[in-house]
Design a protein around this motif. Structure first.
Motif, short mmCIF file in Angstrom:
data_model
loop_
_atom_site.label_atom_id
_atom_site.label_comp_id
_atom_site.label_asym_id
_atom_site.label_seq_id
_atom_site.Cartn_x
_atom_site.Cartn_y
_atom_site.Cartn_z
N TRP A 70 2.34 -5.43 1.40
CA TRP A 70 2.62 -5.34 -0.03
C TRP A 70 3.98 -4.67 -0.26
O TRP A 70 4.80 -5.13 -1.06
CB TRP A 70 1.49 -4.57 -0.71
N THR A 71 4.23 -3.57 0.45
CA THR A 71 5.47 -2.83 0.26
C THR A 71 6.68 -3.66 0.70
O THR A 71 7.71 -3.69 0.02
CB THR A 71 5.44 -1.51 1.03
N MET A 74 7.51 -6.23 -1.92
CA MET A 74 8.18 -5.64 -3.08
C MET A 74 9.65 -5.35 -2.76
O MET A 74 10.54 -5.59 -3.60
CB MET A 74 7.47 -4.36 -3.52
N ASP A 77 11.59 -8.54 -2.84
CA ASP A 77 11.84 -8.97 -4.22
C ASP A 77 13.00 -8.19 -4.83
O ASP A 77 13.86 -8.75 -5.53
CB ASP A 77 10.58 -8.77 -5.08
N TYR A 202 0.42 4.96 -1.07
CA TYR A 202 -0.09 3.65 -1.51
C TYR A 202 -0.72 3.80 -2.89
O TYR A 202 -0.52 2.96 -3.78
CB TYR A 202 -1.12 3.18 -0.50
N MET A 205 1.92 4.04 -5.69
CA MET A 205 2.52 2.73 -5.98
C MET A 205 1.56 1.86 -6.77
O MET A 205 1.97 1.17 -7.71
CB MET A 205 2.91 2.03 -4.67
N LYS A 206 0.30 1.92 -6.41
CA LYS A 206 -0.70 1.12 -7.10
C LYS A 206 -0.82 1.55 -8.57
O LYS A 206 -0.93 0.72 -9.47
CB LYS A 206 -2.06 1.25 -6.39
N GLU A 207 -0.77 2.87 -8.78
CA GLU A 207 -0.89 3.39 -10.14
C GLU A 207 0.30 2.95 -11.00
O GLU A 207 0.13 2.56 -12.16
CB GLU A 207 -0.96 4.92 -10.11
N VAL A 208 1.50 3.00 -10.42
CA VAL A 208 2.69 2.56 -11.15
C VAL A 208 2.61 1.07 -11.50
O VAL A 208 2.95 0.66 -12.62
CB VAL A 208 3.96 2.84 -10.32
N CYS A 209 2.13 0.27 -10.55
CA CYS A 209 2.01 -1.17 -10.79
C CYS A 209 1.00 -1.47 -11.90
O CYS A 209 1.19 -2.40 -12.69
CB CYS A 209 1.62 -1.89 -9.51
N LEU A 210 -0.07 -0.69 -11.96
CA LEU A 210 -1.07 -0.89 -13.01
C LEU A 210 -0.50 -0.55 -14.37
O LEU A 210 -0.79 -1.22 -15.38
CB LEU A 210 -2.30 -0.03 -12.71
N CYS A 212 2.70 -0.74 -15.19
CA CYS A 212 3.67 -1.78 -15.54
C CYS A 212 2.99 -3.06 -16.00
O CYS A 212 3.51 -3.81 -16.78
CB CYS A 212 4.57 -2.08 -14.33
#
Length: 212
Positions: A70-71, A74, A77, A202, A205-210, A212
């Motif tokens: 996943w990282t 990203m 990208d 991890y 990062m997951k919290e930030v993605c949620l 966004c």
């Protein structure tokens, strides 16, 4: 994007080619640490010792099952957006593949996105000397252990564990591929304030993605 096939799919292909490998040959030991024989070899570790990092490389470091795929995706990208650079067709983990891979990496344009599961002490010296930017990802060890347990048992090319208790003992003692999660965490704790090192979890990062 071109070459968007993830390295996890490439790894699946490698494991597919290992179907007939006897269980007692599925792991190798290098400097006292276990590694999967289909992905790592003594030849590649020898070649890795002289690998030349670049100052503008982006180096992602994570223990297995801490969000590596996943990282990396990203990061690819981000590099595509900023530099209009397509992801490499090579598997980014530096310890995977054959020695010839490093000759191909020399031809890659910058910035290269590279990754590893290796312990800090086993990372090629050039990454340290050139102070390559390193993104170090950790995950809750309980979730890491559980995910790793299923990874072993769902992968026919790694030894199968008959019980969680047996795997847990090996995980806690570092008797699994890439060694001890805790030894790696302690090693990176010594470099938490280094200017070229960024440590993140991890979960963060997951919290930030949620959000966004």
């Amino acid at each position: 994007m071109e070459n968007r096939e993830t390295f996890s799919e490439e790894i699946k292909k490698i494991f597919e080619d290992m179907k007939n490998t006897p269980e007692d040959q599925q792991q190798i030991t290098h400097n006292g640490v276990l590694y999967p024989s289909g992905l790592c070899s003594s030849e590649i570790f020898e070649a890795l010792s002289t690998f030349e990092a670049r100052e503008d490389d982006i180096f992602m470091v994570a223990y297995p099952k801490c969000g590596t795929n996943w990282t990396v995706l990203m990061l690819q990208d981000m590099v595509y957006v900023v530099y209009n650079k397509n992801p490499s067709s090579l598997i980014p983990l530096i310890e995977f593949g054959g020695p010839g891979k490093y000759e191909k990496l020399k031809e890659e344009s910058s910035p290269r996105i590279l990754a590893t599961h290796l312990h800090y002490d086993n990372i090629p010296k050039s990454f340290i000397d050139k102070k390559t930017k390193m993104l170090v990802v950790f995950r809750n060890p309980k979730d890491t252990a559980l995910s790793y347990y299923h990874f072993y048992n769902n992968n026919p090319k790694l030894p199968t564990y008959t019980s969680w208790d047996t795997f847990f003992q090996d995980f806690m003692s570092g008797n699994v591929c890439w060694g001890s999660y805790f030894d790696q965490a302690i090693a990176w704790n010594k470099h938490i304030d280094d200017d070229h090192v960024m440590i993140i979890t991890y979960e963060a990062m997951k919290e930030v993605c949620l959000i966004c």
